[in-house]
Each structure stands twice: as structure tokens, then as C-alpha cells.
Design a protein around this motif. Structure first.
Motif, PDB file in Angstrom:
ATOM      1  N   CYS A 194       0.818  -1.219   0.000  1.00  0.00           N
ATOM      2  CA  CYS A 194       0.000   0.000   0.000  1.00  0.00           C
ATOM      3  C   CYS A 194       0.852   1.271   0.000  1.00  0.00           C
ATOM      4  O   CYS A 194       0.452   2.296  -0.563  1.00  0.00           O
ATOM      5  N   THR A 202      -8.423   2.900  -6.037  1.00  0.00           N
ATOM      6  CA  THR A 202      -8.326   1.573  -5.416  1.00  0.00           C
ATOM      7  C   THR A 202      -9.720   1.037  -5.144  1.00  0.00           C
ATOM      8  O   THR A 202     -10.482   1.637  -4.387  1.00  0.00           O
ATOM      9  N   LYS A 203     -10.033  -0.093  -5.778  1.00  0.00           N
ATOM     10  CA  LYS A 203     -11.344  -0.720  -5.604  1.00  0.00           C
ATOM     11  C   LYS A 203     -11.257  -1.809  -4.535  1.00  0.00           C
ATOM     12  O   LYS A 203     -10.192  -2.362  -4.294  1.00  0.00           O
ATOM     13  N   LYS A 243      -9.970  -1.456   2.630  1.00  0.00           N
ATOM     14  CA  LYS A 243      -9.555  -0.219   1.951  1.00  0.00           C
ATOM     15  C   LYS A 243      -9.190   0.866   2.972  1.00  0.00           C
ATOM     16  O   LYS A 243      -8.126   1.485   2.877  1.00  0.00           O
ATOM     17  N   THR A 244     -10.062   1.078   3.938  1.00  0.00           N
ATOM     18  CA  THR A 244      -9.821   2.138   4.928  1.00  0.00           C
ATOM     19  C   THR A 244      -8.623   1.803   5.811  1.00  0.00           C
ATOM     20  O   THR A 244      -7.861   2.688   6.195  1.00  0.00           O
ATOM     21  N   SER A 290      -6.024   0.159   4.784  1.00  0.00           N
ATOM     22  CA  SER A 290      -4.854   0.454   3.946  1.00  0.00           C
ATOM     23  C   SER A 290      -4.531   1.948   3.988  1.00  0.00           C
ATOM     24  O   SER A 290      -3.365   2.346   4.070  1.00  0.00           O
ATOM     25  N   ASP A 300     -11.372   8.786   0.711  1.00  0.00           N
ATOM     26  CA  ASP A 300     -11.774   7.432   1.070  1.00  0.00           C
ATOM     27  C   ASP A 300     -13.297   7.282   0.946  1.00  0.00           C
ATOM     28  O   ASP A 300     -14.047   8.116   1.429  1.00  0.00           O
ATOM     29  N   TRP A 317      -5.346   9.791  -4.161  1.00  0.00           N
ATOM     30  CA  TRP A 317      -5.676   8.381  -3.949  1.00  0.00           C
ATOM     31  C   TRP A 317      -7.153   8.314  -3.595  1.00  0.00           C
ATOM     32  O   TRP A 317      -7.587   8.916  -2.610  1.00  0.00           O
ATOM     33  N   THR A 356     -10.477   5.736  -2.913  1.00  0.00           N
ATOM     34  CA  THR A 356     -10.899   4.349  -2.675  1.00  0.00           C
ATOM     35  C   THR A 356     -12.405   4.240  -2.901  1.00  0.00           C
ATOM     36  O   THR A 356     -13.147   5.196  -2.671  1.00  0.00           O
ATOM     37  N   SER A 357     -12.837   3.066  -3.352  1.00  0.00           N
ATOM     38  CA  SER A 357     -14.256   2.898  -3.678  1.00  0.00           C
ATOM     39  C   SER A 357     -14.635   1.426  -3.699  1.00  0.00           C
ATOM     40  O   SER A 357     -13.828   0.558  -4.014  1.00  0.00           O
ATOM     41  N   GLU A 380      -6.622  -2.978  -6.761  1.00  0.00           N
ATOM     42  CA  GLU A 380      -7.734  -3.654  -6.095  1.00  0.00           C
ATOM     43  C   GLU A 380      -7.257  -4.280  -4.794  1.00  0.00           C
ATOM     44  O   GLU A 380      -6.242  -4.980  -4.763  1.00  0.00           O
TER      45      GLU A 380
END
Length: 641
Positions: A117, A136-137, A144-145, A147, A213, A258, A260-261, A279
Motif C-alpha cells: 500500500c 483503489t477498488k 480499503k480504509t 490500507s 476514502d 488516492w 478508494t471505492s 484492487e
């Protein structure tokens, strides 16, 4: 993006309209300019150090479930490296997220290069173009959070990315609440008051990273086509205009972004604005075990939990999601300690039922209300609150919402002050987070918990009020005639109609909760019908027949696979068991397979631990429809013929 050098702020000349400096001779003017530069560099450095200290304090703990109720661990003690890969094009994925986990469990064993990451802005081998924006998926609860937290904490502690001067994390769930006009500097100053010491962040003078995010939680229009252009960080405008211009590169073009989703929302960002898609795949198998060893202090107990999770393939696959590892660790640590080994859950429904009950027990202990003779018997107040939560979960699931604001609660007929009690009632099931200015943002700890509670609402509406949530009626006579099997049929039909499978896991939970053993487990919550074991058995048989018919008729491989999961929750997967017997005996090639048998074979192969080296379609004797149903296996094997 890594560098061992300490931050060195730019020594470019300042643009300065100071008449006093202009009137001096060149040597004196140069001295004053250098002094101004030194003072600005010192100010920037001080602001940077203050922001780092603030971020370190904020992110050094990790909260599994909820922030402000004490369930915190030091991030460094519990953090387990996540599996992140290059994520392709960022296209739309129409599968339920749990289905995506199942597919990812196969992909992780193929040859892919993992990305750390802290290296997401680093070009991959063969990439020449510098990377400005990374998308970032990852599905809900996949990490994700976490990371994002890892990258911010490593920067704040001086462990990575020390060539970056400023790192700003701006969650979309907070940005949604900003209705007024702001300049970029004003908006940043709301999050980081330390920035008020400097006039602006000059593009090129400082290396800045913006982290947005949770794009899936964004309620701003993000109108990239029609929003006005904005290039001035001090010009007030709407937050939506600021974001689209920042992402397009009109504002601070040298800043790194960056985003995220969840996969379903990733296409809100135009592809031309994204340089790299990655991903988050969650934990691979060794990382799952590492998580349990870090989470559970008793290493013998940790080994027992790992061993149990491996006995159920569906649970083991779900452990790709860190949030599911946390739920499983919570349940199994308590159950195995109490020697309830006969009851240890092997299905999703049982795992989530125990999880909810354990949270209520912990809540009652915490508030000294554990006065019941049986801690698993819910009090009336617990029951009322959980059922209100369940109603909210169902209504929001129908709308596709994971996060809710005060107006959403009011629309559901819930009092906002009452909602704040929920986070104290079930601290791990429902969480309340504070955004800027203490605005309240509500969400369930994870989408799967919302889906479980939504199923509780659907079942209880049928048992108690004789209402079918999918076809409500006010006719009393019609209500009296509604059977549980009617609700099952309507729920199956609705789930099959869903284009993105958003009701797939809800359906698994609803059917699992219909088993007598699970209803007994939640006896304090669900209305007891007084039905006999025989009538419950008949309801299950009718539902199994209906699902079996749908497996024969349905054309979508994704929906069919979920129907097999549903049969698994009902303990009635005879078709799969028959196929397993034929597969082991090596007689499959000798019989003509019906399409539903092909689907059972696909379910078996996808749920197995091994990745197929080769898959020969012509090994199997079936119709064209049967071959179509075998195609999901082709996506996951290394070589298909």
C-alpha cells in the motif's frame, strides 16, 4: 514515492509585492528575501510536524467495529498486510460483493504481482508515465480504509514516503455534509486548523497527497462535464466543484490523489482522470491465519479457531474479508472458551446470529444490566431496539444505502436522539461516527451485518404482523393466509431480478433464519409461531422445491450459484452431494449432465480449495445450455480448453 531524505521545502523565489524590499539595494533585498524564505520554510516545517503529530495520535489505534466505545487495539499489534493487486480498467461489476470474494479466492493463487500500500504511486514494471491519480477498488470490509490508515500512519511516524510534505485524508462521508462554499485552503483548514498559519499550498512548492476514502459513500453529484473550471486554491466555490477540479488536475496539478471505492461506484470517476487502478483483495490464506494469531492472544485457541474455519469452505472463503475475520474471531473466541463446541457455527446465518447475541451480552455486562438468568434471553428493550435497527437495515438495503444521515433516519420514522442510543446498545452492530462539527453519520459496522438484520426484519414482519415485506397488503383476511413459504418465494424472485445481486446475501440469511434451530437461537427476538417441528419441516421442503425449480429455469450463473448457497444454509444440498459423489468416483464423463447438474458441478469446483490447472469443457456430456452454465469455472482455472 519512497525516500530516506528528510523533507526539504522548495527554495524557489517567493512572489512578493513588498515595496520596502523593492526600494532596497539588491544585496539587502536578497537578504530580506532569504529571511522571508527561511521563515516560510520553517513555518511549513512546523505545520507539517504538527499535522504529523495529529495524524499519529488519530491513527495509531485501530477500531474494529466502532471508535468511541473502547474496542481499540494498537494498529501495529493487529495490522496484517493485505493482498493488493493491479485492478485493471475500473469497469462495473454486477456481482454481489460476497460473490466477488469467492472469485477472488481463486485468483489469488494465480501469478499476480502484489502491490504494497505504501507503493501505490510507484509505476509498475513497464510503466513509464508518472502516476498522479490512483483508484483503489475493493468490496465493503475488505480493508480499503485500513490500507489508508496504514499509509497515513507510516508517513506520520516517518517510516515511509518522507518525500511527501503533506498528506490530507478527506473521507467522502464527511465531504457530503459540507453544503457551504469554500476555497480549497478553507476546506483543508476545517480538517487541519494548523494550515491557517500559511496562506496557501503552492503547486510545485510542496509534494501533497490527497486521500479521498469511500467514493461509494459520495452523495455529491461529481459533475465532471458541467462543473465550472477552478484553478485557484483560494477561490471559494462548492465542494463538488473543488473535487472535480482537483481530480481533473485543474487545481494543484502536481498533487497526488488516492481514491478508494467499492467496485459498483468506481465508474463515477472518468477513466481519463485515473492513471492506475488497484484492487484490495483482502487476506490470502496465510494472511487469514496471521490475523487470527495476532488477534487471539491465546495461541492454542487461535490454532483451534483456524482449524474450525477450515472445516467450512464457505466460512473460510468469507475470511478473505478482514471484517468477517473479526466477526468470526469475536464469536469463536467466546464459544470455544465456554466449551460450546457442539454449537460452533458452520453456516453464515449461525455465525451472525451468535455475533449479534454476543454483542448484546457484552453491552449488558458493560452497563451492568446482565440480570437475566439466561444471558441469551433478550430483554424487551433489547428486542424493541434490535427490531427498529432491523427495519432501518431493510429499508436502506432496498435503497442501496450503506451510510445514513439524520434526514435518512427521520424519513424512516426514527428519532435522531433514539438513534444515538443504538450505538450504545449494540456497539459492534451499529456505529455512529462524528464528521466535521460533530455532524452524525450512521452506518452498520459492515454491509453483511445490515443484510443480516434486514433478513431479521423480513422474517419478523411475517411471523408477527403477517406481512410480506415484498408485497405488503392491508387486507386482514389476506394477511391471515400469508405463510412463511410465501415470503421465501417472493424473496427468491426479488433476488433473481436484481441486476447486481444486492439481495443475494440477504436471501441466504432469510432462509437460514427460517430453520427451527436458528429461530430457537434467536427466541428472545423473533415471535414464536407455535408451529410444530413438522410444519417447519414442510415449509423448508416447499422452499427447497421452489429453489430447485428456479435452478432449472434461471439463466444467470451468478444467481444460480447463490441459490446453491441458499440450499446450503437450509442444509438441503442433495444435488451438490450427488455431484460430489460422481466427481469422486470419476463417473461424471459417463452420464449426460442436465443444466442444473452442471450448475451444481460449478458450485462444487468454485467452492473447492484447489485451483484447476486445466478445465476441459468437452470432458462433460451436456447440452449447449449446460456448457453455458460451466463457463464460470473457465474464468477461474489456469487453462481452459
Amino acid at each position: 514515492m519512497k525516500s530516506d531524505q528528510p523533507p526539504a521545502f522548495s527554495q524557489e523565489p517567493l512572489t512578493h509585492d513588498n515595496k520596502e524590499v523593492e526600494s532596497l539595494d539588491s544585496e539587502d533585498a536578497l537578504k530580506i528575501t532569504h529571511n522571508l524564505l527561511d521563515r516560510r520554510s520553517q513555518t511549513l516545517l512546523r505545520v507539517q510536524q504538527d499535522i504529523k503529530a495529529k495524524l499519529k495520535h488519530k491513527y495509531q489505534h485501530i477500531s474494529e467495529g466502532i471508535e468511541h466505545h473502547g474496542n481499540q487495539s494498537l494498529f501495529k499489534d493487529i495490522y496484517t498486510e493485505l493482498y493488493i493487486t493491479e485492478g485493471g480498467s475500473g469497469g462495473l461489476n454486477n456481482e454481489h460483493e460476497v460473490r466477488q470474494v469467492e472469485m477472488a479466492s481463486k485468483k489469488q493463487t494465480t501469478q499476480e504481482t502484489p502491490i504494497k500500500c505504501n507503493d501505490i504511486f510507484k509505476p509498475l514494471p513497464g510503466q513509464d508515465k508518472p502516476i498522479r491519480t490512483v483508484l483503489t477498488k475493493g468490496i465493503a470490509g475488505i480493508g480499503k480504509t485500513v490500507s489508508v490508515q496504514k499509509v497515513i500512519l507510516d508517513w506520520a511516524e516517518g517510516k515511509a514516503n518522507q518525500d511527501v510534505h503533506f498528506m490530507f485524508a478527506l473521507p467522502f462521508r464527511d465531504l457530503n455534509l459540507k453544503k457551504d462554499q469554500y476555497s480549497l485552503m478553507q476546506l483543508l483548514s476545517h480538517y487541519f486548523s494548523e494550515l491557517k498559519e500559511i496562506d496557501s499550498i503552492e503547486d510545485g512548492e510542496t509534494k501533497t497527497v490527497f486521500i479521498f476514502d469511500g467514493l461509494d459513500e459520495c452523495r455529491l453529484p461529481l459533475d465532471f462535464k458541467n462543473n465550472e473550471q477552478c484553478c485557484d486554491v483560494t477561490k471559494p466555490t462548492s465542494v463538488d466543484v473543488l473535487l472535480t477540479n482537483l481530480i481533473k488536475g485543474n487545481l494543484l496539478p502536481s498533487a497526488l490523489l488516492w481514491i478508494t471505492s467499492r467496485p459498483a461506484a468506481a465508474n463515477q470517476i472518468p477513466p481519463e482522470c485515473v492513471d492506475q487502478v488497484t484492487e484490495v483483495r483482502g487476506f490470502n490464506d496465510p494472511q487469514k491465519e496471521e490475523y487470527f494469531r495476532r488477534k487471539i492472544t491465546d495461541q492454542n485457541l487461535a490454532k483451534e479457531i483456524i482449524k474450525h474455519m477450515k472445516t467450512s469452505r464457505s466460512l473460510h472463503i468469507m475470511c478473505h474479508m478482514p471484517v468477517f475475520c473479526w466477526i468470526s474471531a469475536t464469536v469463536l473466541e467466546m464459544m470455544l472458551k465456554e466449551a460450546e463446541k457442539d454449537e460452533v457455527p458452520k453456516t453464515l446465518t449461525k455465525m451472525y446470529s451468535h455475533f449479534m447475541l454476543i454483542q448484546i451480552i457484552l453491552k449488558n455486562k458493560k452497563y451492568n444490566k446482565a440480570t437475566e438468568t439466561n444471558p441469551k434471553e433478550l430483554s424487551q428493550s433489547d428486542k424493541v431496539m434490535i427490531l427498529k435497527l432491523a427495519k432501518l437495515a431493510f429499508q436502506q438495503l432496498q435503497k442501496g444505502n450503506l451510510i445514513f444521515y439524520e434526514e435518512d433516519l427521520r424519513e424512516c420514522g426514527l428519532d435522531v436522539t433514539e438513534a444515538s442510543v443504538y450505538s450504545a446498545l449494540c456497539t459492534e452492530i451499529f456505529k455512529e461516527e462524528s464528521g466535521l462539527y460533530q455532524d452524525k453519520v450512521y452506518s452498520f459496522a459492515h454491509l453483511s451485518i445490515q443484510e443480516f438484520l434486514a433478513a431479521v426484519h423480513a422474517l419478523e414482519s411475517c411471523l408477527d404482523k403477517k406481512e410480506n415485506v415484498f408485497s405488503p397488503t392491508s387486507d386482514d383476511e389476506e394477511k391471515e393466509s400469508i405463510q412463511l413459504s410465501d415470503l421465501h418465494r417472493r424473496a427468491v424472485d426479488q433476488a433473481l431480478k436484481s441486476e447486481n445481486g444486492h439481495l443475494d446475501l440477504f436471501l441466504r440469511f432469510l432462509l437460514g433464519l427460517s430453520l427451527e434451530s436458528n429461530q430457537n437461537l434467536l427466541r428472545g427476538l423473533l415471535t414464536q409461531t407455535g408451529s410444530t417441528t413438522q410444519s417447519n419441516k414442510k415449509t423448508v421442503e416447499r422452499t427447497v422445491r421452489y429453489i430447485s425449480d428456479k435452478i432449472e429455469e434461471e439463466s444467470s450463473p451468478e444467481r444460480i450459484i447463490n441459490l446453491f448457497h441458499c440450499l446450503n444454509e437450509l442444509g438441503a444440498n442433495s444435488l451438490v452431494e450427488d455431484m460430489q459423489t460422481s466427481l469422486r468416483s470419476g463417473t461424471l464423463s459417463e452420464i449426460k449432465l442436465e443444466p442444473d447438474q452442471c450448475s451444481a458441478l460449478v458450485y462444487l469446483l468454485l467452492m473447492s480449495e484447489e485451483v484447476l490447472e486445466e478445465f476441459h469443457l468437452r470432458t462433460y456430456n451436456t447440452s449447449m445450455e449446460g456448457y453455458q452454465r460451466l463457463l464460470p469455472v473457465v474464468k477461474t482455472c489456469k487453462r481452459a480448453l
